[in-house]
Design a protein around this motif. Structure first.
Motif, PDB file in Angstrom:
ATOM      1  N   ALA A 161      26.351  21.423  46.499  1.00 27.87           N
ATOM      2  CA  ALA A 161      26.841  20.048  46.445  1.00 27.87           C
ATOM      3  C   ALA A 161      26.941  19.568  45.002  1.00 27.87           C
ATOM      4  CB  ALA A 161      25.915  19.137  47.247  1.00 27.87           C
ATOM      5  N   ALA A 162      25.964  19.929  44.178  1.00 28.41           N
ATOM      6  CA  ALA A 162      25.986  19.528  42.766  1.00 28.41           C
ATOM      7  C   ALA A 162      27.142  20.205  42.029  1.00 28.41           C
ATOM      8  CB  ALA A 162      24.655  19.879  42.107  1.00 28.41           C
ATOM      9  N   PRO A 187      21.546   9.875  43.200  1.00 26.70           N
ATOM     10  CA  PRO A 187      21.205  11.280  43.024  1.00 26.70           C
ATOM     11  C   PRO A 187      21.412  12.051  44.337  1.00 26.70           C
ATOM     12  CG  PRO A 187      19.485   9.858  42.137  1.00 26.70           C
ATOM     13  CD  PRO A 187      20.394   8.990  42.951  1.00 26.70           C
ATOM     14  N   LEU A 188      21.581  13.355  44.225  1.00 29.59           N
ATOM     15  CA  LEU A 188      21.723  14.214  45.394  1.00 29.59           C
ATOM     16  C   LEU A 188      20.347  14.708  45.832  1.00 29.59           C
ATOM     17  CD1 LEU A 188      24.768  16.439  44.329  1.00 29.59           C
ATOM     18  CD2 LEU A 188      24.795  14.341  45.695  1.00 29.59           C
ATOM     19  N   ASP A 189      20.143  14.808  47.145  1.00 31.87           N
ATOM     20  CA  ASP A 189      18.887  15.375  47.647  1.00 31.87           C
ATOM     21  C   ASP A 189      19.203  16.480  48.646  1.00 31.87           C
ATOM     22  OD1 ASP A 189      18.435  14.310  50.613  1.00 31.87           O
ATOM     23  OD2 ASP A 189      19.294  12.663  49.460  1.00 31.87           O
ATOM     24  N   SER A 190      18.269  17.404  48.810  1.00 34.74           N
ATOM     25  CA  SER A 190      18.526  18.578  49.644  1.00 34.74           C
ATOM     26  C   SER A 190      18.570  18.267  51.128  1.00 34.74           C
ATOM     27  CB  SER A 190      17.472  19.660  49.368  1.00 34.74           C
ATOM     28  OG  SER A 190      16.170  19.181  49.640  1.00 34.74           O
ATOM     29  N   ALA A 191      17.902  17.195  51.568  1.00 29.69           N
ATOM     30  CA  ALA A 191      17.908  16.858  52.993  1.00 29.69           C
ATOM     31  C   ALA A 191      19.324  16.511  53.454  1.00 29.69           C
ATOM     32  CB  ALA A 191      16.950  15.699  53.262  1.00 29.69           C
ATOM     33  N   HIS A 192      19.970  15.568  52.761  1.00 30.56           N
ATOM     34  CA  HIS A 192      21.337  15.199  53.124  1.00 30.56           C
ATOM     35  C   HIS A 192      22.309  16.360  52.910  1.00 30.56           C
ATOM     36  CE1 HIS A 192      19.738  11.052  52.895  1.00 30.56           C
ATOM     37  NE2 HIS A 192      20.705  10.765  53.726  1.00 30.56           N
ATOM     38  N   ALA A 193      22.136  17.094  51.808  1.00 34.90           N
ATOM     39  CA  ALA A 193      23.044  18.203  51.508  1.00 34.90           C
ATOM     40  C   ALA A 193      22.975  19.274  52.596  1.00 34.90           C
ATOM     41  CB  ALA A 193      22.693  18.805  50.146  1.00 34.90           C
ATOM     42  N   ILE A 235      22.121  29.471  59.581  1.00 33.71           N
ATOM     43  CA  ILE A 235      20.805  29.300  58.975  1.00 33.71           C
ATOM     44  C   ILE A 235      21.054  28.790  57.563  1.00 33.71           C
ATOM     45  CG2 ILE A 235      18.588  30.351  58.433  1.00 33.71           C
ATOM     46  CD1 ILE A 235      19.209  30.603  61.362  1.00 33.71           C
ATOM     47  N   VAL A 236      20.637  27.569  57.289  1.00 36.09           N
ATOM     48  CA  VAL A 236      20.986  26.898  56.032  1.00 36.09           C
ATOM     49  C   VAL A 236      19.779  26.807  55.109  1.00 36.09           C
ATOM     50  CG1 VAL A 236      21.886  24.769  54.999  1.00 36.09           C
ATOM     51  CG2 VAL A 236      22.730  25.531  57.240  1.00 36.09           C
ATOM     52  N   ARG A 237      19.953  27.233  53.873  1.00 32.53           N
ATOM     53  CA  ARG A 237      18.939  27.023  52.833  1.00 32.53           C
ATOM     54  C   ARG A 237      19.159  25.643  52.237  1.00 32.53           C
ATOM     55  NH1 ARG A 237      17.960  31.758  48.419  1.00 32.53           N
ATOM     56  NH2 ARG A 237      16.822  30.014  47.471  1.00 32.53           N
ATOM     57  N   ALA A 238      18.160  24.781  52.328  1.00 34.49           N
ATOM     58  CA  ALA A 238      18.317  23.419  51.809  1.00 34.49           C
ATOM     59  C   ALA A 238      18.569  23.420  50.306  1.00 34.49           C
ATOM     60  CB  ALA A 238      17.090  22.584  52.146  1.00 34.49           C
ATOM     61  N   ASP A 239      17.855  24.280  49.570  1.00 33.64           N
ATOM     62  CA  ASP A 239      18.034  24.291  48.111  1.00 33.64           C
ATOM     63  C   ASP A 239      19.415  24.797  47.711  1.00 33.64           C
ATOM     64  OD1 ASP A 239      17.466  26.897  48.908  1.00 33.64           O
ATOM     65  OD2 ASP A 239      16.102  27.317  47.252  1.00 33.64           O
ATOM     66  N   ARG A 252      16.689  27.017  38.257  1.00 35.65           N
ATOM     67  CA  ARG A 252      17.721  27.210  37.235  1.00 35.65           C
ATOM     68  C   ARG A 252      18.697  28.321  37.656  1.00 35.65           C
ATOM     69  NH1 ARG A 252      16.576  25.672  32.308  1.00 35.65           N
ATOM     70  NH2 ARG A 252      14.385  26.264  32.523  1.00 35.65           N
ATOM     71  N   ARG A 253      18.143  29.433  38.149  1.00 40.13           N
ATOM     72  CA  ARG A 253      18.992  30.555  38.563  1.00 40.13           C
ATOM     73  C   ARG A 253      19.899  30.172  39.723  1.00 40.13           C
ATOM     74  NH1 ARG A 253      14.140  33.511  37.734  1.00 40.13           N
ATOM     75  NH2 ARG A 253      13.723  33.518  39.982  1.00 40.13           N
ATOM     76  N   LEU A 254      19.343  29.460  40.691  1.00 41.08           N
ATOM     77  CA  LEU A 254      20.118  29.087  41.878  1.00 41.08           C
ATOM     78  C   LEU A 254      21.267  28.155  41.517  1.00 41.08           C
ATOM     79  CD1 LEU A 254      20.340  29.206  45.001  1.00 41.08           C
ATOM     80  CD2 LEU A 254      18.872  27.179  45.063  1.00 41.08           C
ATOM     81  N   PHE A 255      20.991  27.131  40.725  1.00 39.10           N
ATOM     82  CA  PHE A 255      22.039  26.178  40.350  1.00 39.10           C
ATOM     83  C   PHE A 255      23.081  26.829  39.441  1.00 39.10           C
ATOM     84  CE2 PHE A 255      19.370  23.120  42.308  1.00 39.10           C
ATOM     85  CZ  PHE A 255      20.129  21.972  42.519  1.00 39.10           C
ATOM     86  N   ALA A 256      22.630  27.708  38.550  1.00 35.21           N
ATOM     87  CA  ALA A 256      23.575  28.407  37.673  1.00 35.21           C
ATOM     88  C   ALA A 256      24.484  29.317  38.492  1.00 35.21           C
ATOM     89  CB  ALA A 256      22.815  29.222  36.629  1.00 35.21           C
ATOM     90  N   GLN A 257      23.931  29.933  39.512  1.00 34.98           N
ATOM     91  CA  GLN A 257      24.724  30.806  40.384  1.00 34.98           C
ATOM     92  C   GLN A 257      25.840  30.015  41.063  1.00 34.98           C
ATOM     93  OE1 GLN A 257      22.393  32.739  43.440  1.00 34.98           O
ATOM     94  NE2 GLN A 257      24.178  33.079  44.736  1.00 34.98           N
ATOM     95  N   HIS A 258      25.518  28.839  41.567  1.00 36.95           N
ATOM     96  CA  HIS A 258      26.529  28.040  42.262  1.00 36.95           C
ATOM     97  C   HIS A 258      27.511  27.389  41.298  1.00 36.95           C
ATOM     98  CE1 HIS A 258      25.259  28.180  46.519  1.00 36.95           C
ATOM     99  NE2 HIS A 258      24.082  28.434  46.013  1.00 36.95           N
ATOM    100  N   ALA A 259      27.088  27.153  40.074  1.00 37.72           N
ATOM    101  CA  ALA A 259      27.980  26.545  39.083  1.00 37.72           C
ATOM    102  C   ALA A 259      28.861  27.581  38.392  1.00 37.72           C
ATOM    103  CB  ALA A 259      27.163  25.789  38.042  1.00 37.72           C
TER     104      ALA A 259
END
Length: 211
Positions: free
Chosen positions: A101-102, A196-202, A91-95, A123-130
């Protein structure tokens, strides 16, 4: 490979179908469930209540029963994925796939976000992955894009998204990510050579490579 999608915006169906086709997936193998009522209920309640979490999880279970992977395209419903750890299929979360990927690209990450309510969660989600990398994250609010989207003028909307992406690259971004799935078609307006990156392809890439 059979992939099912849980959407809350009908227009995202076409976005994900286009991305799937570009990755060599057949339209006949894609199944779409559009449930705007779930997003609206969360927004009305002001929180993802236990009852709404149960409803969303049940929907995901039903989609997983006849799929090799399921993609949740709506960030509002994303937290339900954590409740699906025992699912027989990914089960994949697109965001989350986009944020990962970023972070993999690294450097200075610029995330274009149109809806004000999505800024802090994004912001929280991207910071978590970074976290743990040398990447930095900057969420850029583009309210003019949101206004055009809500007016239904999609050509102007996507052109504005592309212009904002170009501006972010000019300002020094290593990679630009589109926070909303419906932004994906803006790549055709963006400057050549800076994709740019998009969530569909990711999300689809994650679904394809996971066992």
């Amino acid at each position: 490979m059979r992939i099912s999608f849980l959407h809350t915006i009908g227009g995202n169906r076409q976005v994900f179908e286009h991305a799937a086709n570009s990755l060599g997936l057949r339209s006949d193998d894609l199944r779409h469930e559009v449930r705007p009522d779930l997003r609206e209920a969360v927004e009305h309640a002001g929180a993802f209540t236990a009852d709404l979490l149960t409803q969303t999880s049940l929907c995901l279970q039903q989609l997983a029963a006849n799929s090799d992977a399921v993609i949740v395209t709506c960030a509002t419903l994303g937290p339900a994925v954590a409740e699906m750890e025992g699912s027989p299929v990914p089960i994949v979360r697109a965001d989350a796939a986009l944020a990962a990927a970023a972070a993999e690209v690294g450097g200075s990450i610029a995330v274009l976000c149109a809806a004000e309510s999505a800024i802090e969660p994004t912001r929280r989600l991207f910071a978590q992955h970074a976290s743990g990398t040398d990447a930095s994250v900057k969420v850029i609010h583009v309210p003019q894009v949101w206004a055009l989207f809500k007016s239904g003028d999609m050509n102007a909307c996507l052109a504005a998204v592309a212009a904002s992406a170009d501006d972010a690259y000019e300002a020094g971004a290593s990679v630009v990510a589109f926070a909303h799935p419906w932004m994906a078609p803006a790549v055709k307006f963006a400057s050549q050579g800076r994709q740019p990156l998009d969530s569909a392809h990711a999300a689809l890439r994650v679904a394809i490579r996971r066992p």
